[in-house]
Design a protein around this motif. Structure first.
Motif, PDB file in Angstrom:
ATOM      1  N   LYS A 139       0.839  -1.207   0.000  1.00 36.88           N
ATOM      2  CA  LYS A 139       0.000   0.000   0.000  1.00 36.88           C
ATOM      3  C   LYS A 139       0.870   1.251   0.000  1.00 36.88           C
ATOM      4  O   LYS A 139       0.565   2.229  -0.711  1.00 36.88           O
ATOM      5  CB  LYS A 139      -0.925  -0.002   1.222  1.00 36.88           C
ATOM      6  CG  LYS A 139      -2.031  -1.036   1.180  1.00 36.88           C
ATOM      7  CD  LYS A 139      -2.876  -0.961   2.441  1.00 36.88           C
ATOM      8  CE  LYS A 139      -3.971  -2.004   2.443  1.00 36.88           C
ATOM      9  NZ  LYS A 139      -4.780  -1.946   3.683  1.00 36.88           N
ATOM     10  N   ARG A 140       1.931   1.233   0.820  1.00 35.56           N
ATOM     11  CA  ARG A 140       2.820   2.393   0.884  1.00 35.56           C
ATOM     12  C   ARG A 140       3.456   2.665  -0.471  1.00 35.56           C
ATOM     13  O   ARG A 140       3.493   3.816  -0.947  1.00 35.56           O
ATOM     14  CB  ARG A 140       3.912   2.148   1.927  1.00 35.56           C
ATOM     15  CG  ARG A 140       4.792   3.368   2.198  1.00 35.56           C
ATOM     16  CD  ARG A 140       6.028   2.990   2.995  1.00 35.56           C
ATOM     17  NE  ARG A 140       6.933   2.166   2.212  1.00 35.56           N
ATOM     18  CZ  ARG A 140       7.779   2.662   1.290  1.00 35.56           C
ATOM     19  NH1 ARG A 140       7.802   3.970   1.028  1.00 35.56           N
ATOM     20  NH2 ARG A 140       8.571   1.852   0.618  1.00 35.56           N
ATOM     21  N   GLN A 141       3.930   1.608  -1.130  1.00 34.94           N
ATOM     22  CA  GLN A 141       4.560   1.778  -2.430  1.00 34.94           C
ATOM     23  C   GLN A 141       3.560   2.263  -3.477  1.00 34.94           C
ATOM     24  O   GLN A 141       3.906   3.057  -4.366  1.00 34.94           O
ATOM     25  CB  GLN A 141       5.204   0.465  -2.881  1.00 34.94           C
ATOM     26  CG  GLN A 141       6.394   0.046  -2.029  1.00 34.94           C
ATOM     27  CD  GLN A 141       7.057  -1.224  -2.539  1.00 34.94           C
ATOM     28  OE1 GLN A 141       6.756  -1.710  -3.621  1.00 34.94           O
ATOM     29  NE2 GLN A 141       7.973  -1.765  -1.747  1.00 34.94           N
ATOM     30  N   ARG A 142       2.333   1.803  -3.377  1.00 36.86           N
ATOM     31  CA  ARG A 142       1.301   2.257  -4.317  1.00 36.86           C
ATOM     32  C   ARG A 142       1.018   3.749  -4.121  1.00 36.86           C
ATOM     33  O   ARG A 142       0.831   4.481  -5.103  1.00 36.86           O
ATOM     34  CB  ARG A 142       0.015   1.449  -4.128  1.00 36.86           C
ATOM     35  CG  ARG A 142       0.103   0.021  -4.635  1.00 36.86           C
ATOM     36  CD  ARG A 142      -1.167  -0.757  -4.322  1.00 36.86           C
ATOM     37  NE  ARG A 142      -1.089  -2.121  -4.788  1.00 36.86           N
ATOM     38  CZ  ARG A 142      -1.446  -2.529  -6.012  1.00 36.86           C
ATOM     39  NH1 ARG A 142      -1.934  -1.642  -6.880  1.00 36.86           N
ATOM     40  NH2 ARG A 142      -1.329  -3.794  -6.349  1.00 36.86           N
ATOM     41  N   ARG A 143       0.963   4.183  -2.857  1.00 39.55           N
ATOM     42  CA  ARG A 143       0.721   5.604  -2.593  1.00 39.55           C
ATOM     43  C   ARG A 143       1.866   6.456  -3.145  1.00 39.55           C
ATOM     44  O   ARG A 143       1.623   7.504  -3.784  1.00 39.55           O
ATOM     45  CB  ARG A 143       0.575   5.840  -1.086  1.00 39.55           C
ATOM     46  CG  ARG A 143      -0.760   5.419  -0.513  1.00 39.55           C
ATOM     47  CD  ARG A 143      -0.962   6.000   0.878  1.00 39.55           C
ATOM     48  NE  ARG A 143       0.036   5.489   1.814  1.00 39.55           N
ATOM     49  CZ  ARG A 143      -0.158   4.416   2.580  1.00 39.55           C
ATOM     50  NH1 ARG A 143      -1.294   3.754   2.518  1.00 39.55           N
ATOM     51  NH2 ARG A 143       0.790   4.016   3.414  1.00 39.55           N
ATOM     52  N   VAL A 144       3.113   6.017  -2.902  1.00 41.95           N
ATOM     53  CA  VAL A 144       4.272   6.768  -3.378  1.00 41.95           C
ATOM     54  C   VAL A 144       4.279   6.837  -4.901  1.00 41.95           C
ATOM     55  O   VAL A 144       4.496   7.908  -5.490  1.00 41.95           O
ATOM     56  CB  VAL A 144       5.578   6.117  -2.860  1.00 41.95           C
ATOM     57  CG1 VAL A 144       6.790   6.752  -3.527  1.00 41.95           C
ATOM     58  CG2 VAL A 144       5.674   6.246  -1.350  1.00 41.95           C
ATOM     59  N   ALA A 145       4.039   5.705  -5.566  1.00 38.09           N
ATOM     60  CA  ALA A 145       4.040   5.661  -7.031  1.00 38.09           C
ATOM     61  C   ALA A 145       2.930   6.537  -7.603  1.00 38.09           C
ATOM     62  O   ALA A 145       3.136   7.259  -8.596  1.00 38.09           O
ATOM     63  CB  ALA A 145       3.881   4.222  -7.512  1.00 38.09           C
ATOM     64  N   THR A 146       1.764   6.486  -6.979  1.00 34.79           N
ATOM     65  CA  THR A 146       0.629   7.282  -7.473  1.00 34.79           C
ATOM     66  C   THR A 146       0.921   8.769  -7.386  1.00 34.79           C
ATOM     67  O   THR A 146       0.673   9.530  -8.343  1.00 34.79           O
ATOM     68  CB  THR A 146      -0.634   6.951  -6.663  1.00 34.79           C
ATOM     69  OG1 THR A 146      -0.940   5.561  -6.824  1.00 34.79           O
ATOM     70  CG2 THR A 146      -1.823   7.776  -7.153  1.00 34.79           C
TER      71      THR A 146
END
Length: 203
Positions: A139-146
């Motif tokens: 989830k953290r990586q998805r937020r950063v990428a988004t």
């Protein structure tokens, strides 16, 4: 016979009957073991058929035999009642069923961790903790990428049809000057992005 009837409770008779039946079915009961049984156990087997042990007693004894085998002898010896052993067996059964359900659910979500649990290199609780940790990291990586893509792609799209490209002046460039190589990488990145958007059927 009458003496043993007085000394053996229905719970004891039921447990002995279930144990004897299991040994008979498994073929584990040798002649020497049969002859070595106590008189009370032999009598109880006969009583099980003669007095007609209630199905409820046999059912509880069977549950104890399957889910709390360490208590079987205690019930037979009379040091623990069938009801008490049955309560422990019920708890063991519920825990086992709960663990099996959790393992099945884990296998659907993360087969690799489920295999480690089966192999004994990871506890079920530890596997779920690691699975949860992985989900949070994802989830953290998805937020950063988004957020990164939102910061980069929309502003780039807004430069289309403008004079921004013609007015680019390297003398005003900061720490990240734009070169042909950077443009090529940007074009490749946008191509990859378009392909992923198509595969994921995103708007």
């Amino acid at each position: 016979m009458n003496l043993h009837r007085r000394h053996l409770s229905k719970g004891q008779v039921a447990m002995i009957t279930v144990k004897a039946r299991s040994e008979s079915e498994q073929g584990d009961c040798s002649e020497s073991e049969q002859s070595g049984r106590s008189d009370s156990e032999q009598t109880a087997r006969a009583l099980g058929g003669q007095v007609g042990i209630a199905v409820a007693f046999l059912g509880r004894a069977s549950t104890v035999f399957q889910h709390a085998p360490d208590l079987v002898d205690a019930v037979i010896n009379g040091t623990m009642g069938l009801d008490e052993a049955y309560a422990v067996a019920r708890e063991n059964k519920e825990r086992a069923n709960g663990a099996e359900a959790q393992l099945a659910r884990l296998r659907k979500q993360n087969p690799e961790l489920a295999d480690r649990v089966v192999e004994g290199t990871l506890t079920l609780a530890g596997a779920w903790a690691e699975h949860t940790e992985r989900l949070e990291e994802d989830k953290r990586q998805r937020r950063v990428a988004t957020r990164l893509l939102e910061d980069l792609v929309p502003p780039l799209a807004q430069t289309r049809g403008t004079q921004a490209f013609n007015r680019y002046d390297p003398s005003y460039a900061t720490d990240t000057p734009i070169t042909k190589e950077v443009i090529a990488h940007a074009m490749a990145a946008l191509t990859e992005m378009a392909q992923v958007w198509q595969e994921r059927d995103l708007p």
